[in-house]
Design a protein around this motif. Structure first.
Motif, PDB file in Angstrom:
ATOM      1  N   PHE A 167     -63.895 -48.078  -7.886  1.00 30.57           N
ATOM      2  CA  PHE A 167     -63.713 -46.879  -9.004  1.00 30.57           C
ATOM      3  C   PHE A 167     -63.789 -45.568  -9.087  1.00 30.57           C
ATOM      4  N   TYR A 168     -64.772 -45.074  -8.259  1.00 28.75           N
ATOM      5  CA  TYR A 168     -64.718 -43.409  -9.438  1.00 28.75           C
ATOM      6  C   TYR A 168     -63.159 -42.947  -8.618  1.00 28.75           C
ATOM      7  N   ASN A 169     -62.402 -43.297  -7.661  1.00 25.46           N
ATOM      8  CA  ASN A 169     -60.709 -42.692  -7.148  1.00 25.46           C
ATOM      9  C   ASN A 169     -59.953 -43.974  -7.566  1.00 25.46           C
ATOM     10  N   GLY A 170     -60.845 -44.816  -8.407  1.00 23.15           N
ATOM     11  CA  GLY A 170     -59.717 -45.577  -9.415  1.00 23.15           C
ATOM     12  C   GLY A 170     -59.339 -47.070  -8.323  1.00 23.15           C
ATOM     13  N   LEU A 171     -60.096 -46.869  -7.036  1.00 23.93           N
ATOM     14  CA  LEU A 171     -59.785 -47.933  -6.195  1.00 23.93           C
ATOM     15  C   LEU A 171     -61.213 -49.243  -6.108  1.00 23.93           C
ATOM     16  N   LEU A 172     -61.060 -49.990  -5.266  1.00 27.50           N
ATOM     17  CA  LEU A 172     -62.206 -50.104  -4.763  1.00 27.50           C
ATOM     18  C   LEU A 172     -63.387 -50.088  -3.742  1.00 27.50           C
ATOM     19  N   GLU A 173     -64.105 -49.851  -3.424  1.00 30.05           N
ATOM     20  CA  GLU A 173     -64.618 -49.657  -2.586  1.00 30.05           C
ATOM     21  C   GLU A 173     -64.346 -49.639  -0.856  1.00 30.05           C
ATOM     22  N   TYR A 174     -64.709 -49.580   0.400  1.00 26.07           N
ATOM     23  CA  TYR A 174     -63.403 -49.901   1.876  1.00 26.07           C
ATOM     24  C   TYR A 174     -65.234 -50.773   1.603  1.00 26.07           C
ATOM     25  N   PRO A 175     -64.790 -51.389   3.094  1.00 25.96           N
ATOM     26  CA  PRO A 175     -66.139 -52.382   3.775  1.00 25.96           C
ATOM     27  C   PRO A 175     -67.036 -51.150   3.789  1.00 25.96           C
ATOM     28  N   GLN A 176     -68.609 -52.051   4.427  1.00 27.03           N
ATOM     29  CA  GLN A 176     -69.885 -51.607   4.538  1.00 27.03           C
ATOM     30  C   GLN A 176     -71.009 -51.841   5.826  1.00 27.03           C
ATOM     31  N   TYR A 177     -70.396 -51.264   6.685  1.00 30.75           N
ATOM     32  CA  TYR A 177     -71.897 -52.329   8.318  1.00 30.75           C
ATOM     33  C   TYR A 177     -72.784 -51.516   8.739  1.00 30.75           C
ATOM     34  N   THR A 178     -74.198 -52.210   8.642  1.00 29.96           N
ATOM     35  CA  THR A 178     -74.764 -51.696   9.315  1.00 29.96           C
ATOM     36  C   THR A 178     -75.527 -52.139  10.353  1.00 29.96           C
ATOM     37  N   ARG A 179     -76.581 -51.856  11.043  1.00 30.25           N
ATOM     38  CA  ARG A 179     -76.936 -52.846  12.125  1.00 30.25           C
ATOM     39  C   ARG A 179     -77.725 -54.309  11.624  1.00 30.25           C
ATOM     40  N   PRO A 180     -76.419 -54.753  13.030  1.00 28.58           N
ATOM     41  CA  PRO A 180     -76.547 -54.918  13.910  1.00 28.58           C
ATOM     42  C   PRO A 180     -75.113 -54.886  14.216  1.00 28.58           C
ATOM     43  N   ALA A 181     -74.612 -53.871  15.800  1.00 28.08           N
ATOM     44  CA  ALA A 181     -72.947 -53.511  15.396  1.00 28.08           C
ATOM     45  C   ALA A 181     -72.354 -55.308  15.857  1.00 28.08           C
ATOM     46  N   ASP A 182     -73.497 -55.980  16.395  1.00 23.86           N
ATOM     47  CA  ASP A 182     -72.739 -56.924  16.371  1.00 23.86           C
ATOM     48  C   ASP A 182     -73.630 -57.956  16.533  1.00 23.86           C
ATOM     49  N   PHE A 183     -72.805 -59.254  15.294  1.00 27.94           N
ATOM     50  CA  PHE A 183     -74.030 -60.206  14.566  1.00 27.94           C
ATOM     51  C   PHE A 183     -73.034 -61.526  14.719  1.00 27.94           C
ATOM     52  N   GLU A 184     -73.850 -62.404  15.177  1.00 28.95           N
ATOM     53  CA  GLU A 184     -73.594 -63.805  15.213  1.00 28.95           C
ATOM     54  C   GLU A 184     -71.508 -63.675  15.905  1.00 28.95           C
ATOM     55  N   GLY A 185     -71.733 -61.773  16.999  1.00 29.70           N
ATOM     56  CA  GLY A 185     -70.524 -62.814  17.315  1.00 29.70           C
ATOM     57  C   GLY A 185     -69.409 -61.621  16.172  1.00 29.70           C
ATOM     58  N   TYR A 220     -54.642 -51.294  -8.619  1.00 31.39           N
ATOM     59  CA  TYR A 220     -53.972 -51.004  -7.339  1.00 31.39           C
ATOM     60  C   TYR A 220     -52.042 -50.335  -8.372  1.00 31.39           C
ATOM     61  N   ASP A 221     -51.736 -50.910  -9.154  1.00 30.20           N
ATOM     62  CA  ASP A 221     -50.491 -51.174 -10.175  1.00 30.20           C
ATOM     63  C   ASP A 221     -50.910 -49.497 -10.478  1.00 30.20           C
ATOM     64  N   GLU A 222     -52.093 -49.060 -11.340  1.00 32.26           N
ATOM     65  CA  GLU A 222     -52.406 -47.880 -11.378  1.00 32.26           C
ATOM     66  C   GLU A 222     -52.515 -46.976 -11.051  1.00 32.26           C
ATOM     67  N   TYR A 223     -53.001 -47.164  -9.581  1.00 30.68           N
ATOM     68  CA  TYR A 223     -53.350 -45.677  -8.144  1.00 30.68           C
ATOM     69  C   TYR A 223     -51.874 -45.278  -8.328  1.00 30.68           C
ATOM     70  N   ILE A 224     -51.751 -44.042  -7.604  1.00 27.10           N
ATOM     71  CA  ILE A 224     -50.635 -42.793  -7.907  1.00 27.10           C
ATOM     72  C   ILE A 224     -51.149 -43.102  -6.444  1.00 27.10           C
ATOM     73  N   LEU A 225     -50.358 -43.757  -5.350  1.00 25.06           N
ATOM     74  CA  LEU A 225     -49.859 -43.285  -3.970  1.00 25.06           C
ATOM     75  C   LEU A 225     -49.718 -42.106  -3.592  1.00 25.06           C
ATOM     76  N   THR A 226     -50.489 -41.307  -3.265  1.00 22.99           N
ATOM     77  CA  THR A 226     -50.124 -40.272  -2.437  1.00 22.99           C
ATOM     78  C   THR A 226     -48.909 -39.872  -1.282  1.00 22.99           C
ATOM     79  N   LYS A 227     -48.899 -38.349  -0.687  1.00 21.67           N
ATOM     80  CA  LYS A 227     -47.706 -39.188   0.867  1.00 21.67           C
ATOM     81  C   LYS A 227     -49.252 -38.841   1.647  1.00 21.67           C
ATOM     82  N   ASP A 228     -49.718 -38.509   1.369  1.00 24.46           N
ATOM     83  CA  ASP A 228     -50.513 -38.722   2.747  1.00 24.46           C
ATOM     84  C   ASP A 228     -50.969 -40.128   2.352  1.00 24.46           C
ATOM     85  N   ASP A 229     -51.275 -41.646   1.545  1.00 24.98           N
ATOM     86  CA  ASP A 229     -51.577 -42.547   1.262  1.00 24.98           C
ATOM     87  C   ASP A 229     -49.949 -42.419   2.394  1.00 24.98           C
TER      88      ASP A 229
END
Length: 242
Positions: A167-185, A220-229
């Motif tokens: 919500f800080y920039n009008g979008l939901l946050e991206y996925p987060q990961y931590t150790r281990p790099a491989d969990f149950e495949g 998402y419909d309220e968010y204004i996509l930039t050229k970079d987006d």
């Protein structure tokens, strides 16, 4: 920031004595006071509610202790009085940002069937948490004060801590990961292990856009996509390789 919370049930705010909120108070960035409205009742039993005129179920908070409580708190806190109730503007991140810039605030928590209407002349603003029923204003006050407080400079570890949140920039946050790099495949996306900060930033933005579109189409419909987006979305396969 100085915040006073006026309530019939002070013990409900014990949660603020832990974690980030505790550190914010210890550092002096947040001065938080929980005020018991019953302490201002002239009733010998400290009663602060009574039956409603005209009949009906439940009890109504009486005006005298609320008004006297507000007047007393106002002697040391000149901030606006905010009542947590259903008539108010619905709370969101933008409102949290707005209130985080105030030097001081006073929150009034209603309970039972509400407050005597004559109390409202002492209220500056009303805020609603949403279109559902809670057992009292305390339950709405908790997340609102927490949301505001974490936006006060220095309360979180770094500005980036909240700039990347949902919500800080009008979008939901991206996925987060931590150790281990491989969990149950199930492996962490390679781009996050690459050390390539620019590609990681692009991957996160693409994921944030995709997740928002999937789970909160209204945002998402309220968010204004930039050229970079737009450019990122067109070339997303380049950055989404796992």
């Amino acid at each position: 920031m100085k915040i006073d919370i006026l309530t019939l049930f002070p013990e409900m705010f014990e949660v603020f004595n832990h974690s980030i909120m505790k550190r914010a108070q210890e550092s002096g960035r947040l001065e938080l006071s929980i005020v018991n409205i019953r302490d201002y009742s002239v009733n010998k039993h400290r009663k602060a509610d009574d039956y409603p005129y005209g009949g009906g179920a439940g009890m109504v908070m009486t005006p005298q202790p609320i008004v006297d409580c507000i007047k007393n708190v106002k002697e040391n806190n000149k901030g606006k009085v905010i009542f947590l109730g259903p008539r108010g503007e619905r709370f969101n991140h933008e409102k949290a940002q707005e209130l985080s810039h105030e030097e001081s605030l006073i929150f009034l928590c209603g309970h039972y069937e509400g407050i005597d209407e004559r109390t409202r002349k002492y209220i500056d603003e009303e805020i609603s948490l949403g279109d559902f029923i809670l057992t009292g204003g305390e339950m709405a006050c908790l997340p609102i004060v927490d949301s505001i407080s974490r936006l006060i400079p220095g309360v979180l570890g770094s500005e980036e801590s909240f700039m990347d949140e949902s919500f800080y920039n009008g979008l939901l946050e991206y996925p987060q990961y931590t150790r281990p790099a491989d969990f149950e495949g199930d492996k962490v996306p390679e781009v996050l292990l690459s050390g390539h900060h620019d590609n990681i930033k692009k991957w996160r933005k693409i994921k944030s856009l995709e997740i928002t579109k999937r789970y909160r189409k209204d945002l998402y419909d309220e968010y204004i996509l930039t050229k970079d987006d737009i450019k990122l979305l067109k070339n997303k396969k380049k950055y989404l390789k796992d």
